[in-house]
Design a protein around this motif. Structure first.
Motif, PDB file in Angstrom:
ATOM      1  N   GLY A  44     -26.609  16.743 -26.579  1.00 27.43           N
ATOM      2  CA  GLY A  44     -26.851  15.543 -25.786  1.00 27.43           C
ATOM      3  C   GLY A  44     -27.971  14.710 -26.382  1.00 27.43           C
ATOM      4  N   PRO A  45     -28.280  13.604 -25.716  1.00 25.43           N
ATOM      5  CA  PRO A  45     -29.322  12.705 -26.234  1.00 25.43           C
ATOM      6  C   PRO A  45     -30.730  13.288 -26.070  1.00 25.43           C
ATOM      7  CG  PRO A  45     -28.498  11.908 -24.137  1.00 25.43           C
ATOM      8  CD  PRO A  45     -27.645  13.085 -24.514  1.00 25.43           C
ATOM      9  N   LYS A  46     -31.529  13.148 -27.102  1.00 24.17           N
ATOM     10  CA  LYS A  46     -32.908  13.647 -27.049  1.00 24.17           C
ATOM     11  C   LYS A  46     -33.697  12.949 -25.938  1.00 24.17           C
ATOM     12  CE  LYS A  46     -35.134  14.471 -30.889  1.00 24.17           C
ATOM     13  NZ  LYS A  46     -35.698  14.419 -32.246  1.00 24.17           N
ATOM     14  N   ALA A  47     -33.468  11.659 -25.770  1.00 25.77           N
ATOM     15  CA  ALA A  47     -34.191  10.911 -24.731  1.00 25.77           C
ATOM     16  C   ALA A  47     -33.879  11.468 -23.343  1.00 25.77           C
ATOM     17  CB  ALA A  47     -33.842   9.433 -24.795  1.00 25.77           C
ATOM     18  N   GLY A  48     -32.660  11.898 -23.143  1.00 26.19           N
ATOM     19  CA  GLY A  48     -32.289  12.494 -21.860  1.00 26.19           C
ATOM     20  C   GLY A  48     -33.025  13.790 -21.598  1.00 26.19           C
ATOM     21  N   TRP A  49     -33.180  14.602 -22.659  1.00 29.48           N
ATOM     22  CA  TRP A  49     -33.910  15.863 -22.506  1.00 29.48           C
ATOM     23  C   TRP A  49     -35.402  15.617 -22.308  1.00 29.48           C
ATOM     24  CZ3 TRP A  49     -31.625  19.753 -20.739  1.00 29.48           C
ATOM     25  CH2 TRP A  49     -30.295  20.039 -21.068  1.00 29.48           C
ATOM     26  N   VAL A  50     -35.926  14.581 -22.947  1.00 28.27           N
ATOM     27  CA  VAL A  50     -37.336  14.231 -22.712  1.00 28.27           C
ATOM     28  C   VAL A  50     -37.529  13.863 -21.243  1.00 28.27           C
ATOM     29  CG1 VAL A  50     -39.136  12.528 -23.208  1.00 28.27           C
ATOM     30  CG2 VAL A  50     -37.839  13.548 -25.083  1.00 28.27           C
ATOM     31  N   ALA A  51     -36.639  13.033 -20.718  1.00 32.39           N
ATOM     32  CA  ALA A  51     -36.735  12.643 -19.307  1.00 32.39           C
ATOM     33  C   ALA A  51     -36.578  13.859 -18.400  1.00 32.39           C
ATOM     34  CB  ALA A  51     -35.683  11.589 -18.981  1.00 32.39           C
ATOM     35  N   ALA A  52     -35.627  14.733 -18.717  1.00 30.14           N
ATOM     36  CA  ALA A  52     -35.387  15.923 -17.898  1.00 30.14           C
ATOM     37  C   ALA A  52     -36.581  16.872 -17.907  1.00 30.14           C
ATOM     38  CB  ALA A  52     -34.140  16.654 -18.383  1.00 30.14           C
ATOM     39  N   SER A  53     -37.353  16.865 -18.987  1.00 28.74           N
ATOM     40  CA  SER A  53     -38.497  17.781 -19.071  1.00 28.74           C
ATOM     41  C   SER A  53     -39.562  17.482 -18.021  1.00 28.74           C
ATOM     42  CB  SER A  53     -39.124  17.736 -20.472  1.00 28.74           C
ATOM     43  OG  SER A  53     -39.875  16.552 -20.656  1.00 28.74           O
ATOM     44  N   PHE A  54     -39.493  16.307 -17.417  1.00 26.30           N
ATOM     45  CA  PHE A  54     -40.461  15.938 -16.385  1.00 26.30           C
ATOM     46  C   PHE A  54     -40.048  16.420 -14.999  1.00 26.30           C
ATOM     47  CE2 PHE A  54     -41.622  13.133 -19.808  1.00 26.30           C
ATOM     48  CZ  PHE A  54     -43.000  13.101 -19.721  1.00 26.30           C
ATOM     49  N   ILE A  55     -38.915  17.135 -14.900  1.00 29.32           N
ATOM     50  CA  ILE A  55     -38.452  17.663 -13.614  1.00 29.32           C
ATOM     51  C   ILE A  55     -38.999  19.079 -13.460  1.00 29.32           C
ATOM     52  CG2 ILE A  55     -36.462  18.217 -12.187  1.00 29.32           C
ATOM     53  CD1 ILE A  55     -34.866  16.193 -13.879  1.00 29.32           C
ATOM     54  N   ASN A  56     -40.213  19.178 -13.006  1.00 33.34           N
ATOM     55  CA  ASN A  56     -40.900  20.453 -12.773  1.00 33.34           C
ATOM     56  C   ASN A  56     -40.483  21.533 -13.760  1.00 33.34           C
ATOM     57  OD1 ASN A  56     -42.443  19.381 -10.746  1.00 33.34           O
ATOM     58  ND2 ASN A  56     -41.022  19.921  -9.151  1.00 33.34           N
ATOM     59  N   PHE A  57     -40.247  22.740 -13.281  1.00 32.05           N
ATOM     60  CA  PHE A  57     -39.885  23.831 -14.169  1.00 32.05           C
ATOM     61  C   PHE A  57     -38.422  23.738 -14.612  1.00 32.05           C
ATOM     62  CE2 PHE A  57     -43.586  25.691 -12.142  1.00 32.05           C
ATOM     63  CZ  PHE A  57     -44.206  26.305 -13.223  1.00 32.05           C
ATOM     64  N   PHE A  58     -37.587  23.136 -13.792  1.00 31.25           N
ATOM     65  CA  PHE A  58     -36.160  23.107 -14.061  1.00 31.25           C
ATOM     66  C   PHE A  58     -35.828  22.390 -15.369  1.00 31.25           C
ATOM     67  CE2 PHE A  58     -32.050  20.963 -13.798  1.00 31.25           C
ATOM     68  CZ  PHE A  58     -31.217  22.076 -13.686  1.00 31.25           C
ATOM     69  N   GLY A  59     -36.423  21.243 -15.629  1.00 29.77           N
ATOM     70  CA  GLY A  59     -36.100  20.458 -16.820  1.00 29.77           C
ATOM     71  C   GLY A  59     -36.356  21.197 -18.131  1.00 29.77           C
TER      72      GLY A  59
END
Length: 72
Positions: A44-59
Motif C-alpha cells: 500500500g501507499p507509504k503515506a497511508g501507513w504514516v497516517a495510520a501510525s498515528f492511531i495509538n497502538f493499532f496503527g
C-alpha cells in the motif's frame, strides 16, 4: 467518571506515562522503518501507513503485521 491528572494516584500516573512513552517509541520505530523502505517494499501507499501510525497502538502494530512485504 472522568478524572483529572491531579486526581490520579501516583501509580496510575506512572502507568499513563509509561504507556505514553511506549506508544511514542512504537510509532517512532514504525515511522523510521517506513522512511527507510522503498515503496516496493511496502504493502500500500507509504503515506497511508504514516497516517495510520498515528492511531495509538493499532496503527504501528498493523503496519508491522501487514504493511511490510516479506523479503524472499
Amino acid at each position: 467518571m472522568k478524572k483529572h491528572w491531579s486526581e490520579l494516584s501516583t501509580g496510575r500516573r506512572c502507568t499513563v506515562v509509561v504507556v505514553g512513552i511506549a506508544q511514542l517509541i512504537l510509532q517512532g520505530v514504525a515511522l523510521r522503518d517506513i522512511a527507510k523502505r522503498t515503496p516496493a517494499q511496502v504493502n500500500g501507499p507509504k503515506a497511508g501507513w504514516v497516517a495510520a501510525s498515528f492511531i495509538n497502538f493499532f496503527g504501528p502494530l498493523a503496519y508491522f503485521a501487514m504493511g511490510r512485504k516479506k523479503s524472499d
